[in-house]
Design an enzyme around this catalytic site. Structure first.
Site, PDB file in Angstrom:
ATOM      1  N   LYS A  75       0.820  -1.269  -0.073  1.00  0.00           N
ATOM      2  CA  LYS A  75      -0.130  -0.013   0.059  1.00  0.00           C
ATOM      3  C   LYS A  75       0.797   1.231  -0.145  1.00  0.00           C
ATOM      4  O   LYS A  75       1.375   1.739   1.070  1.00  0.00           O
ATOM      5  CB  LYS A  75      -0.688  -0.097   1.303  1.00  0.00           C
ATOM      6  CG  LYS A  75      -2.158   0.732   1.052  1.00  0.00           C
ATOM      7  CD  LYS A  75      -2.028   2.140   0.898  1.00  0.00           C
ATOM      8  CE  LYS A  75      -1.458   3.164   2.303  1.00  0.00           C
ATOM      9  NZ  LYS A  75      -1.182   4.410   1.785  1.00  0.00           N
ATOM     10  N   SER A 128       5.166   8.491   9.661  1.00  0.00           N
ATOM     11  CA  SER A 128       5.406   9.490  10.892  1.00  0.00           C
ATOM     12  C   SER A 128       4.949   8.565  11.984  1.00  0.00           C
ATOM     13  O   SER A 128       4.587   7.620  12.044  1.00  0.00           O
ATOM     14  CB  SER A 128       4.463  10.600  10.581  1.00  0.00           C
ATOM     15  OG  SER A 128       3.042  10.075  10.452  1.00  0.00           O
ATOM     16  N   CYS A 162      14.150  10.640   6.593  1.00  0.00           N
ATOM     17  CA  CYS A 162      13.959  10.368   8.061  1.00  0.00           C
ATOM     18  C   CYS A 162      15.442  10.436   8.886  1.00  0.00           C
ATOM     19  O   CYS A 162      15.556  10.470   9.989  1.00  0.00           O
ATOM     20  CB  CYS A 162      13.243   9.091   8.187  1.00  0.00           C
ATOM     21  SG  CYS A 162      14.337   7.809   7.915  1.00  0.00           S
TER      22      CYS A 162
HETATM   23  P1  NAD Z   1       2.608   9.323   6.712  1.00  0.00           P
HETATM   24  O1  NAD Z   1       2.491   8.813   8.515  1.00  0.00           O
HETATM   25  O2  NAD Z   1       1.698  10.487   6.661  1.00  0.00           O
HETATM   26  O3  NAD Z   1       1.979   8.178   5.973  1.00  0.00           O
HETATM   27  C1  NAD Z   1       2.726   6.959   5.746  1.00  0.00           C
HETATM   28  C2  NAD Z   1       1.763   5.978   5.388  1.00  0.00           C
HETATM   29  O4  NAD Z   1       0.986   5.866   6.303  1.00  0.00           O
HETATM   30  C3  NAD Z   1       1.128   6.356   4.239  1.00  0.00           C
HETATM   31  O5  NAD Z   1       1.008   5.115   3.104  1.00  0.00           O
HETATM   32  C4  NAD Z   1      -0.339   6.727   4.260  1.00  0.00           C
HETATM   33  O6  NAD Z   1      -1.179   6.611   3.261  1.00  0.00           O
HETATM   34  C5  NAD Z   1      -0.785   5.978   5.625  1.00  0.00           C
HETATM   35  N1  NAD Z   1      -1.270   7.008   6.470  1.00  0.00           N
HETATM   36  C6  NAD Z   1      -1.465   8.257   6.634  1.00  0.00           C
HETATM   37  N2  NAD Z   1      -2.411   8.520   7.616  1.00  0.00           N
HETATM   38  C7  NAD Z   1      -2.965   7.674   8.206  1.00  0.00           C
HETATM   39  C8  NAD Z   1      -3.733   7.075   9.095  1.00  0.00           C
HETATM   40  N3  NAD Z   1      -4.406   8.254   9.852  1.00  0.00           N
HETATM   41  N4  NAD Z   1      -4.200   5.960   9.467  1.00  0.00           N
HETATM   42  C9  NAD Z   1      -3.541   4.912   8.752  1.00  0.00           C
HETATM   43  N5  NAD Z   1      -2.787   5.110   7.540  1.00  0.00           N
HETATM   44  C10 NAD Z   1      -2.205   6.268   7.386  1.00  0.00           C
HETATM   45  O7  NAD Z   1       4.116   9.791   6.547  1.00  0.00           O
HETATM   46  P2  NAD Z   1       4.514  10.428   5.200  1.00  0.00           P
HETATM   47  O8  NAD Z   1       4.296  11.891   5.282  1.00  0.00           O
HETATM   48  O9  NAD Z   1       4.094   9.795   3.981  1.00  0.00           O
HETATM   49  O10 NAD Z   1       5.988  10.425   5.172  1.00  0.00           O
HETATM   50  C11 NAD Z   1       7.172  11.179   5.941  1.00  0.00           C
HETATM   51  C12 NAD Z   1       7.185  10.621   7.596  1.00  0.00           C
HETATM   52  O11 NAD Z   1       7.731   9.295   7.429  1.00  0.00           O
HETATM   53  C13 NAD Z   1       8.204  11.395   8.270  1.00  0.00           C
HETATM   54  O12 NAD Z   1       7.766  11.432   9.502  1.00  0.00           O
HETATM   55  C14 NAD Z   1       9.537  10.682   8.123  1.00  0.00           C
HETATM   56  O13 NAD Z   1      10.343  10.822   9.224  1.00  0.00           O
HETATM   57  C15 NAD Z   1       9.017   9.169   8.141  1.00  0.00           C
HETATM   58  N6  NAD Z   1       9.908   8.111   7.744  1.00  0.00           N
HETATM   59  C16 NAD Z   1      10.640   7.514   8.456  1.00  0.00           C
HETATM   60  C17 NAD Z   1      11.447   6.421   8.153  1.00  0.00           C
HETATM   61  C18 NAD Z   1      12.257   5.498   8.832  1.00  0.00           C
HETATM   62  O14 NAD Z   1      13.036   4.665   8.697  1.00  0.00           O
HETATM   63  N7  NAD Z   1      12.174   5.987  10.289  1.00  0.00           N
HETATM   64  C19 NAD Z   1      11.761   6.614   6.822  1.00  0.00           C
HETATM   65  C20 NAD Z   1      11.316   7.373   5.798  1.00  0.00           C
HETATM   66  C21 NAD Z   1      10.093   8.110   6.365  1.00  0.00           C
END
Ligand code: NAD
Length: 507
Positions: free
Chosen positions: A178, A231, A286
């Site tokens: 997804k 996140s 990240c």
């Molecule tokens: P996000 O959390 O908004 O989304 C990530 C995924 O979760 C997406 O597929 C999205 O569709 C889904 N999602 C969003 N809201 C949701 C909800 N309420 N319920 C269920 N699923 C939901 O993250 P983003 O903005 O796409 O990416 C950036 C974030 O990812 C930053 O916080 C970054 O630090 C983090 N990140 C972490 C790593 C790591 O390895 N720790 C790597 C890359 C990115």
């Protein structure tokens, strides 16, 4: 494939099919132009159910396929990716806004995950414990866990999906991806190539959507394991909901990575590394260094060097422009959110020494690099993940003080020290409160062979993504104890050898 008006398809049982809910869509934007380049369907629990059924049906045959044959698909996949390397990078730039060089680096890291997956046959073996008791042998071996799910963020549209499915699939699982609704095009291309590499139908599936689709995946009875990257708020939610529904979950979250600069650091090299860490990928990594902790007298010259260096970066649109050295952020809303921290910083008493809002953006989502000095740990700018090209500078009196700043941080993804002192580096490595450590390395992000070991609020779960921990996450162990009653005592010849003659001449 992607049209401005038609909703993108899902991939189920080897077929590209429309979602049962494609009336509602999320726009996929080109951050360089501000134009819509695709529409991601919001999807539905019905889509999830179809995908899980497909993955469940494909599972028994795929799990029984010898691991060397499964790995062979990855070898073919690797070749296809290599052939399409530049096109994959350009697609990534188009939907995400990374520079061409950054996009190529991302594809390279993803490709390395496929190379790692090719070595799964060498990693999936168990242990044997002959004669662990009298006449009894013990052994462990690893089995696929079942239907696995990957939920991925927007900031690495190519690499993060590749952190997950190559290992999962080569370990004998079936998979449902997804991708982020903001950047689904790279994921779609990766899945197309996987089908071309000869993966049987149903082993890899792709659904689109947001919360409703994620919830359906997390609660589906036939899903065994969930890998999530995104996140912290959503990572924690995915971990809690998934594990309370009996799934194995690894959930990587947000970050606030500290870069400590000691007074003895090589200043020129450190400034370059800091700028690359903070402003590379427009700060949307990240593992981006978002807080520089300047120790002692280094502070003023560091700020001066950073402002000079950041001012020389060619900030420009990236799609069709390989000369850009820093590109736009993902959306207009995100740019406004990141920029709002500059006003928050001023009102909370910090000093904005470089303001990225001076960059001409036109229709793009460009935001230039910003540097904010005199940030303290009670300010929102220090406490919250900004996820943009904004570097906060905290001043510290000593290494101990700098390490204490890191200890106060709820996140714990990565941290680096810049120094020429082995002692300072050792103290930092041992005591800093983060899972991935760099010494004179701006972005200590592990390559495929090492685990991605976030700590604290940057990771929820046990076994991390990548490396052998990834193999362990996607397999479950079975332990077998064996006793043969013909063995009257421990000196009796083993019946396996008996069957081919006591001198063991079968080879
Ligand atoms: P996000 O959390 O908004 O989304 C990530 C995924 O979760 C997406 O597929 C999205 O569709 C889904 N999602 C969003 N809201 C949701 C909800 N309420 N319920 C269920 N699923 C939901 O993250 P983003 O903005 O796409 O990416 C950036 C974030 O990812 C930053 O916080 C970054 O630090 C983090 N990140 C972490 C790593 C790591 O390895 N720790 C790597 C890359 C990115």
């Amino acid at each position: 494939m992607a049209s401005q008006n038609t909703a993108l398809n899902m991939f189920i049982r080897g077929q590209w099919t429309p979602s049962s809910n494609c009336e509602q869509t999320t726009a996929v934007m080109n951050p360089s132009t501000g134009q819509i380049i695709g529409r991601t369907p919001v999807g539905s629990p019905q889509d999830v159910d179809d995908a899980v059924h497909a993955a469940s049906e494909a599972l028994p045959t795929w799990a029984e396929t010898p691991v060397v044959e499964r790995a062979r698909v990855m070898f073919a996949y690797r070749q296809l990716m290599e052939k399409e390397f530049d096109a994959l990078a350009r697609l990534l730039t188009r939907e995400h806004g990374k520079t061409h060089a950054e996009a190529r680096a991302e594809v390279q890291r993803g490709l390395e995950m496929v190379e790692f997956a090719c070595s799964v046959p060498a990693l999936i073996g168990g242990q044997t414990f002959p004669q662990i008791a009298r006449g009894v042998d013990g052994e462990t071996n690893r089995h696929p866990v079942g239907v696995c799910v990957g939920i991925t963020p927007y900031n690495f549209p190519n690499m993060v999906p590749l952190w997950m499915f190559p290992i999962a699939i080569t370990c004998g699982n079936t998979f449902i991806l997804k991708p982020s609704e903001k950047v689904p095009l790279s994921a779609i291309r990766l899945v197309e190539l996987l089908a071309e590499a000869g993966l049987p139908d149903g082993v890899m599936n792709l659904v689109h959507g947001g919360k409703e689709v994620v919830d359906a995946l997390l609660t589906h009875d036939d899903v065994a394991a969930v890998s999530f990257v995104g996140s912290t708020k959503i990572a924690k939610y995915v971990y809690e909901v998934g594990s309370s529904h009996g799934k194995r979950v690894q959930a990587a979250g947000g970050a606030k990575n500290h870069l400590i600069i000691m007074p003895d650091a090589d200043l020129d090299q450190s400034v370059k590394a800091l700028a690359a860490s903070a402003f590379g990928c427009a700060g949307q990594r990240c593992m981006a260094g978002s807080v520089a902790v300047a120790v002692g007298r280094v502070g003023d010259s560091l700020i001066e060097g950073l402002v000079d260096h950041a001012g020389s970066i060619n900030v420009d649109v990236t799609d069709g422009n390989d000369a850009a050295e820093m590109g736009p952020v993902i959306s207009r809303e995100h740019r406004d959110r990141v920029a709002s921290y500059l006003d928050i910083a001023k009102t909370s008493g910090a000093s904005v020494v470089l303001d990225g809002r001076s960059v001409e953006a036109g229709d793009s989502f460009l935001l230039g690099p910003s540097v904010v000095d005199q940030v303290t740990i009670d300010m929102p700018l220090w406490k919250e993940e900004v996820f943009g090209p904004l570097l906060s500078v905290v001043r510290a009196d000593s290494l101990e003080h700098a390490i204490a700043v890191g200890k106060a941080c709820p996140y714990g993804n990565g941290a680096s020290i810049f120094t020429q002192s082995g002692h300072a580096a050792r103290e930092f490595k041992r005591h800093f409160n983060a899972g991935m450590i760099g010494v004179n390395v701006g972005v200590p992000a592990p390559m495929a062979w090492l685990p991605f070991t976030g700590w604290n609020q940057s990771f929820f779960g046990d076994l991390h993504i990548q490396g052998t921990e990834g193999v362990h996450f996607y397999t479950r162990q079975k332990m077998t104890l064996t006793r043969w009653f013909e063995s009257k005592d421990e000196s009796h010849v083993d019946p396996v050898w008996n069957s081919v003659g006591p001198t063991g001449s079968s080879t």
